[in-house]
Design an enzyme around this catalytic site. Structure first.
Site, PDB file in Angstrom:
ATOM      1  N   TYR A  97       3.217   4.818   0.576  1.00 35.77           N
ATOM      2  CA  TYR A  97       3.721   5.380   1.968  1.00 35.77           C
ATOM      3  C   TYR A  97       2.533   6.123   2.513  1.00 35.77           C
ATOM      4  O   TYR A  97       1.695   6.750   1.794  1.00 35.77           O
ATOM      5  CB  TYR A  97       4.960   6.217   1.404  1.00 35.77           C
ATOM      6  CG  TYR A  97       6.140   5.322   0.905  1.00 35.77           C
ATOM      7  CD1 TYR A  97       6.533   4.350   1.586  1.00 35.77           C
ATOM      8  CD2 TYR A  97       6.478   5.608  -0.511  1.00 35.77           C
ATOM      9  CE1 TYR A  97       7.605   3.717   0.728  1.00 35.77           C
ATOM     10  CE2 TYR A  97       7.473   5.086  -1.199  1.00 35.77           C
ATOM     11  CZ  TYR A  97       8.113   4.104  -0.548  1.00 35.77           C
ATOM     12  OH  TYR A  97       9.242   3.621  -0.947  1.00 35.77           O
TER      13      TYR A  97
ATOM     14  N   HIS B  61      10.944  -9.110   0.943  1.00 34.49           N
ATOM     15  CA  HIS B  61      10.682  -7.959   0.857  1.00 34.49           C
ATOM     16  C   HIS B  61      11.917  -6.989   0.974  1.00 34.49           C
ATOM     17  O   HIS B  61      12.832  -7.374   1.787  1.00 34.49           O
ATOM     18  CB  HIS B  61       9.587  -7.414   1.928  1.00 34.49           C
ATOM     19  CG  HIS B  61       9.189  -6.053   1.433  1.00 34.49           C
ATOM     20  ND1 HIS B  61       9.717  -4.930   1.693  1.00 34.49           N
ATOM     21  CD2 HIS B  61       7.783  -5.826   0.858  1.00 34.49           C
ATOM     22  CE1 HIS B  61       8.954  -3.897   1.437  1.00 34.49           C
ATOM     23  NE2 HIS B  61       7.925  -4.433   0.728  1.00 34.49           N
TER      24      HIS B  61
ATOM     25  N   PHE C  80       6.629   1.829  -4.067  1.00 34.96           N
ATOM     26  CA  PHE C  80       8.377   2.228  -3.737  1.00 34.96           C
ATOM     27  C   PHE C  80       8.859   3.423  -4.125  1.00 34.96           C
ATOM     28  O   PHE C  80       9.800   3.797  -3.661  1.00 34.96           O
ATOM     29  CB  PHE C  80       9.238   0.768  -4.281  1.00 34.96           C
ATOM     30  CG  PHE C  80       8.797  -0.397  -3.522  1.00 34.96           C
ATOM     31  CD1 PHE C  80       9.235  -0.583  -2.731  1.00 34.96           C
ATOM     32  CD2 PHE C  80       8.207  -1.408  -4.484  1.00 34.96           C
ATOM     33  CE1 PHE C  80       8.721  -1.857  -1.822  1.00 34.96           C
ATOM     34  CE2 PHE C  80       7.999  -2.487  -3.831  1.00 34.96           C
ATOM     35  CZ  PHE C  80       8.345  -2.909  -2.719  1.00 34.96           C
TER      36      PHE C  80
ATOM     37  N   ASP D  39       1.045  -0.962   0.220  1.00 34.01           N
ATOM     38  CA  ASP D  39      -0.049  -0.201  -0.011  1.00 34.01           C
ATOM     39  C   ASP D  39       0.767   1.105   0.131  1.00 34.01           C
ATOM     40  O   ASP D  39       2.091   1.294   0.222  1.00 34.01           O
ATOM     41  CB  ASP D  39      -0.942   0.126   1.358  1.00 34.01           C
ATOM     42  CG  ASP D  39      -0.448   0.269   2.555  1.00 34.01           C
ATOM     43  OD1 ASP D  39       0.740  -0.171   2.673  1.00 34.01           O
ATOM     44  OD2 ASP D  39      -1.197   0.682   3.385  1.00 34.01           O
TER      45      ASP D  39
END
Length: 224
Positions: free
Chosen positions: A66, A186, A77, A64
């Site tokens: 930031y 991740h 990202f 989701d």
């Protein structure tokens, strides 16, 4: 709320008519009217706007947006050019440096990737300020699952880069033998040392594209 108006619109148009989407739209609209929500409403669909379906060569799935002020702008990202590079992206840049020798840039603005056919898609497209995952399970996952299915059905080679468990839950939807699936932990500081570092997703993506006579991605993000 922003809108999708390129070649994504036709294959996704059925979603807009489903009951879940009406509920999702109403929920998100109310959230923007009553709370601080990221990204800006006009940026919600930027992943689709910046990377038309016909141009997608690779997909990076995020979770989701930031949730701090000024960061999110609709690409997973990525942050706006004048914002400090977040920790996960610091690690992505480190892996990119180790993998391809790219220098580590002074910004986290990844639009250059999107413009070359890297779909930077979060599975949830909005979030409340300072509350990670606050818009999980309001309907976005159903919408982005539809987009992932559309991508899976494309009759051309494509790379799916799945970092972390939430992204990897989508693997079951990816059954087209033309596509390459790359999985790794991740890039967050909590998990990057468990196998994200050294996974070489960027060179592996480019090798696959070149094998299939497609232009490789220029992964270098330039200094601003």
């Amino acid at each position: 709320m922003g809108a999708i108006d390129n070649d994504w619109l036709q294959p996704l148009s059925g979603e807009f008519r489903k009951p879940y989407y009406k509920k999702l739209y109403d929920t998100v609209k109310h959230e923007y009217e009553t709370r601080q929500i990221f990204p800006d409403a006009n940026d919600i669909f930027n992943a689709f706007a910046f990377t038309p379906l016909s141009k997608v060569k690779a997909v990076i799935l995020g979770q989701d947006p930031y949730h701090n002020v000024g960061q999110a702008h609709g690409l997973c990202f990525s942050v706006k050019p004048d914002v400090e590079v977040p920790p996960s992206l610091v690690n992505i840049y480190q892996e990119l440096h180790d993998d391809l020798g790219c220098y580590i840039p002074n910004n986290g603005y990844l639009k250059k990737w999107a413009d070359q056919g890297v779909l930077l898609l979060n599975t949830v497209l909005t979030v409340q300020a300072h509350r990670a995952n606050s818009h999980r399970d309001i309907g976005w996952e159903e919408f982005t699952d539809a987009a992932i299915r559309i991508l899976n059905e494309q009759d051309r080679p494509m790379v799916f880069i799945l970092w972390g468990r939430p992204a990897q839950t989508k693997k079951a939807m990816l059954n087209n033998p033309k596509h390459l699936i790359l999985e790794a932990p991740h890039p967050s500081p909590l998990s990057a040392h468990r196998g994200f570092f050294g996974s070489r997703p960027f060179s592996r993506t480019n090798a696959f594209l070149e094998e299939n006579h497609l232009e490789p991605i220029d992964w270098q993000i330039e200094n601003i």
